[in-house]
Design an enzyme around this catalytic site. Sequence first.
Site, PDB file in Angstrom:
ATOM      1  N   LYS A  10      37.170  52.210  36.512  1.00 31.87           N
ATOM      2  CA  LYS A  10      37.479  52.160  35.080  1.00 31.87           C
ATOM      3  C   LYS A  10      37.125  53.491  34.405  1.00 31.87           C
ATOM      4  O   LYS A  10      36.464  54.351  35.008  1.00 31.87           O
ATOM      5  CB  LYS A  10      36.698  51.003  34.454  1.00 31.87           C
ATOM      6  CG  LYS A  10      37.168  49.611  34.897  1.00 31.87           C
ATOM      7  CD  LYS A  10      36.298  48.552  34.227  1.00 31.87           C
ATOM      8  CE  LYS A  10      36.784  47.147  34.505  1.00 31.87           C
ATOM      9  NZ  LYS A  10      35.913  46.148  33.846  1.00 31.87           N
ATOM     10  N   ARG A  86      34.533  42.056  46.022  1.00 31.60           N
ATOM     11  CA  ARG A  86      33.780  41.515  44.872  1.00 31.60           C
ATOM     12  C   ARG A  86      32.273  41.582  45.149  1.00 31.60           C
ATOM     13  O   ARG A  86      31.478  41.806  44.247  1.00 31.60           O
ATOM     14  CB  ARG A  86      34.181  40.065  44.578  1.00 31.60           C
ATOM     15  CG  ARG A  86      35.581  39.888  44.033  1.00 31.60           C
ATOM     16  CD  ARG A  86      35.746  40.276  42.582  1.00 31.60           C
ATOM     17  NE  ARG A  86      35.101  39.398  41.634  1.00 31.60           N
ATOM     18  CZ  ARG A  86      35.424  39.329  40.343  1.00 31.60           C
ATOM     19  NH1 ARG A  86      36.410  40.072  39.851  1.00 31.60           N
ATOM     20  NH2 ARG A  86      34.775  38.546  39.527  1.00 31.60           N
ATOM     21  N   THR A  92      29.839  40.524  36.816  1.00 32.55           N
ATOM     22  CA  THR A  92      30.427  41.205  35.655  1.00 32.55           C
ATOM     23  C   THR A  92      29.411  41.947  34.787  1.00 32.55           C
ATOM     24  O   THR A  92      29.669  43.070  34.346  1.00 32.55           O
ATOM     25  CB  THR A  92      31.186  40.164  34.783  1.00 32.55           C
ATOM     26  OG1 THR A  92      32.088  39.445  35.627  1.00 32.55           O
ATOM     27  CG2 THR A  92      31.942  40.833  33.660  1.00 32.55           C
ATOM     28  N   ARG A 103      27.944  47.719  40.324  1.00 28.33           N
ATOM     29  CA  ARG A 103      27.587  47.458  38.922  1.00 28.33           C
ATOM     30  C   ARG A 103      26.070  47.403  38.719  1.00 28.33           C
ATOM     31  O   ARG A 103      25.572  47.752  37.655  1.00 28.33           O
ATOM     32  CB  ARG A 103      28.249  46.161  38.468  1.00 28.33           C
ATOM     33  CG  ARG A 103      29.771  46.320  38.256  1.00 28.33           C
ATOM     34  CD  ARG A 103      30.443  44.975  38.123  1.00 28.33           C
ATOM     35  NE  ARG A 103      31.833  45.060  37.668  1.00 28.33           N
ATOM     36  CZ  ARG A 103      32.656  44.021  37.606  1.00 28.33           C
ATOM     37  NH1 ARG A 103      32.228  42.813  37.967  1.00 28.33           N
ATOM     38  NH2 ARG A 103      33.895  44.164  37.176  1.00 28.33           N
ATOM     39  N   GLU A 137      48.330  41.582  40.891  1.00 25.89           N
ATOM     40  CA  GLU A 137      47.865  42.875  40.375  1.00 25.89           C
ATOM     41  C   GLU A 137      48.384  44.045  41.213  1.00 25.89           C
ATOM     42  O   GLU A 137      48.767  45.079  40.671  1.00 25.89           O
ATOM     43  CB  GLU A 137      46.334  42.897  40.322  1.00 25.89           C
ATOM     44  CG  GLU A 137      45.772  41.966  39.260  1.00 25.89           C
ATOM     45  CD  GLU A 137      44.242  41.935  39.222  1.00 25.89           C
ATOM     46  OE1 GLU A 137      43.705  41.263  38.324  1.00 25.89           O
ATOM     47  OE2 GLU A 137      43.583  42.550  40.091  1.00 25.89           O
TER      48      GLU A 137
HETATM   49  P1  ADP Z   1      35.387  40.769  36.098  1.00 25.06           P
HETATM   50  O1  ADP Z   1      35.812  42.193  35.792  1.00 25.06           O
HETATM   51  O2  ADP Z   1      34.009  40.720  36.715  1.00 25.06           O
HETATM   52  O3  ADP Z   1      36.415  40.008  36.898  1.00 25.06           O
HETATM   53  P2  ADP Z   1      36.305  39.310  33.760  1.00 25.06           P
HETATM   54  O4  ADP Z   1      37.619  39.229  34.445  1.00 25.06           O
HETATM   55  O5  ADP Z   1      35.703  38.030  33.267  1.00 25.06           O
HETATM   56  O6  ADP Z   1      35.221  40.022  34.694  1.00 25.06           O
HETATM   57  O7  ADP Z   1      36.405  40.278  32.492  1.00 25.06           O
HETATM   58  C1  ADP Z   1      37.162  41.463  32.518  1.00 25.06           C
HETATM   59  C2  ADP Z   1      36.340  42.586  31.923  1.00 25.06           C
HETATM   60  O8  ADP Z   1      36.146  42.333  30.527  1.00 25.06           O
HETATM   61  C3  ADP Z   1      34.927  42.738  32.467  1.00 25.06           C
HETATM   62  O9  ADP Z   1      34.868  43.458  33.684  1.00 25.06           O
HETATM   63  C4  ADP Z   1      34.233  43.472  31.340  1.00 25.06           C
HETATM   64  O10 ADP Z   1      34.569  44.862  31.340  1.00 25.06           O
HETATM   65  C5  ADP Z   1      34.870  42.828  30.107  1.00 25.06           C
HETATM   66  N1  ADP Z   1      34.111  41.680  29.596  1.00 25.06           N
HETATM   67  C6  ADP Z   1      34.066  40.438  30.137  1.00 25.06           C
HETATM   68  N2  ADP Z   1      33.305  39.605  29.397  1.00 25.06           N
HETATM   69  C7  ADP Z   1      32.863  40.326  28.337  1.00 25.06           C
HETATM   70  C8  ADP Z   1      32.032  40.053  27.202  1.00 25.06           C
HETATM   71  N3  ADP Z   1      31.510  38.838  26.998  1.00 25.06           N
HETATM   72  N4  ADP Z   1      31.773  41.057  26.325  1.00 25.06           N
HETATM   73  C9  ADP Z   1      32.304  42.284  26.517  1.00 25.06           C
HETATM   74  N5  ADP Z   1      33.110  42.600  27.549  1.00 25.06           N
HETATM   75  C10 ADP Z   1      33.380  41.666  28.465  1.00 25.06           C
HETATM   76 MG    MG Z   2      38.394  39.396  36.368  1.00 25.62          MG
END
Ligand code: ADP
Ligand code: MG
Length: 159
Positions: A10, A86, A92, A103, A137
């Site tokens: 990112k 993962r 996350t 992370r 994706e």
């Molecule tokens: P992941 O990337 O671990 O699969 P998600 O798909 O749930 O997580 O969310 C996508 C992205 O959105 C996260 O990687 C993070 O950058 C952001 N994100 C997720 N939840 C939150 C939150 N509650 N507040 C701020 N940013 C968030």
């Molecule tokens: Mg995700």
Amino acid sequence: MIERTLILVKPDGVQRGLVGEIVSRFEKRGLKLVGMKMIWIDKDFSKKHYAAHLDKKMYPMLEEFITSAPVVAIVIEGIHAVESVRKVVGSTEPKSAPLGTIRGDYAHVSYDYADKKQISIKNLVHASGNKEEAEQEISLWFGVDELYTYEASHDKHVI
Ligand code: ADP
Ligand code: MG
């Protein structure tokens, strides 16, 4: 059993100069790179990639973050690659991601901090969440002619 999955370094990972470090973690685990490119995506593309999050309150912040600088998109291949990647990436929220994960090792921000600041969680990488997400994706980010099938030492010494 051999799967492909999408990873994005990112904007925070690119801007912090951590692309090499991040890619190296997957290479060292014996996962094979089969596609890689740098792209600066626009808001429309973000809406396609994060379609599942569009209705969420955090979406506008996520869009702002993911379009703020280029990302490096990578397709990785390996045994149970979706789950394996993962695991390397970690959960996350960097604050609770285990040390030893990307992370957990390179970030420490928490949900409550991001909430208070009204910003997206900067957690360095995106990785597809499951097999269906990975397939969808990969086809969004890469053309078939941008993905390669080749022999690597992995094929003899890792798998
Ligand atoms: P992941 O990337 O671990 O699969 P998600 O798909 O749930 O997580 O969310 C996508 C992205 O959105 C996260 O990687 C993070 O950058 C952001 N994100 C997720 N939840 C939150 C939150 N509650 N507040 C701020 N940013 C968030
Ligand atoms: Mg995700």
